[in-house]
Design a protein around this motif. Structure first.
Motif, PDB file in Angstrom:
ATOM      1  N   LYS A  25      37.891  54.147  48.790  1.00  0.00           N
ATOM      2  CA  LYS A  25      37.521  53.782  47.417  1.00  0.00           C
ATOM      3  C   LYS A  25      38.500  52.757  46.832  1.00  0.00           C
ATOM      4  N   SER A  26      39.791  53.004  46.941  1.00  0.00           N
ATOM      5  CA  SER A  26      40.766  52.080  46.357  1.00  0.00           C
ATOM      6  C   SER A  26      40.853  50.786  47.166  1.00  0.00           C
ATOM      7  N   ARG A  27      40.682  50.859  48.482  1.00  0.00           N
ATOM      8  CA  ARG A  27      40.730  49.650  49.309  1.00  0.00           C
ATOM      9  C   ARG A  27      39.539  48.743  49.004  1.00  0.00           C
ATOM     10  N   PHE A  28      38.361  49.335  48.828  1.00  0.00           N
ATOM     11  CA  PHE A  28      37.173  48.562  48.477  1.00  0.00           C
ATOM     12  C   PHE A  28      37.371  47.887  47.121  1.00  0.00           C
ATOM     13  N   ALA A  29      37.925  48.611  46.171  1.00  0.00           N
ATOM     14  CA  ALA A  29      38.214  48.031  44.851  1.00  0.00           C
ATOM     15  C   ALA A  29      39.209  46.875  44.978  1.00  0.00           C
ATOM     16  N   ALA A  30      40.198  47.006  45.844  1.00  0.00           N
ATOM     17  CA  ALA A  30      41.184  45.940  46.049  1.00  0.00           C
ATOM     18  C   ALA A  30      40.520  44.670  46.585  1.00  0.00           C
ATOM     19  N   HIS A  31      39.568  44.825  47.486  1.00  0.00           N
ATOM     20  CA  HIS A  31      38.853  43.656  48.008  1.00  0.00           C
ATOM     21  C   HIS A  31      38.056  42.969  46.899  1.00  0.00           C
ATOM     22  N   ASN A  32      37.416  43.743  46.048  1.00  0.00           N
ATOM     23  CA  ASN A  32      36.560  43.158  45.019  1.00  0.00           C
ATOM     24  C   ASN A  32      37.301  42.649  43.799  1.00  0.00           C
TER      25      ASN A  32
END
Length: 80
Positions: A25-32
């Protein structure tokens, strides 16, 4: 758990990214949000698929495979 994930750019669908993380969840947010320099110029991203592994070594090996030529072909045919 370790997660191997595949991302696809909304605006540039030919651009994909394969990664490995403990916190999807946090890694996906970091990409976006552009906090990942490698993927910032192709944001926003959509999560195409992810696979959870309880064995870290298997997760690392699978991520490495998906980044190979045969792994990319497999991902394009079976995971997208």
């Amino acid at each position: 758990m370790k997660y191997v994930y595949l991302l696809e750019s909304f605006e540039h669908p030919e651009e994909t990214y394969v990664g490995l993380t403990d916190d999807l969840k946090s890694r996906f947010a970091a990409h976006n949000t552009g906090r990942s320099p490698h993927t910032a110029k192709f944001k926003p991203w959509r999560l195409v698929t992810y696979i959870a592994f309880s064995d870290e070594r298997k997760a690392i090996d699978f991520e490495r495979y998906l980044k190979s030529a045969s792994g990319r072909a497999f991902a394009n045919k079976r995971l997208r």
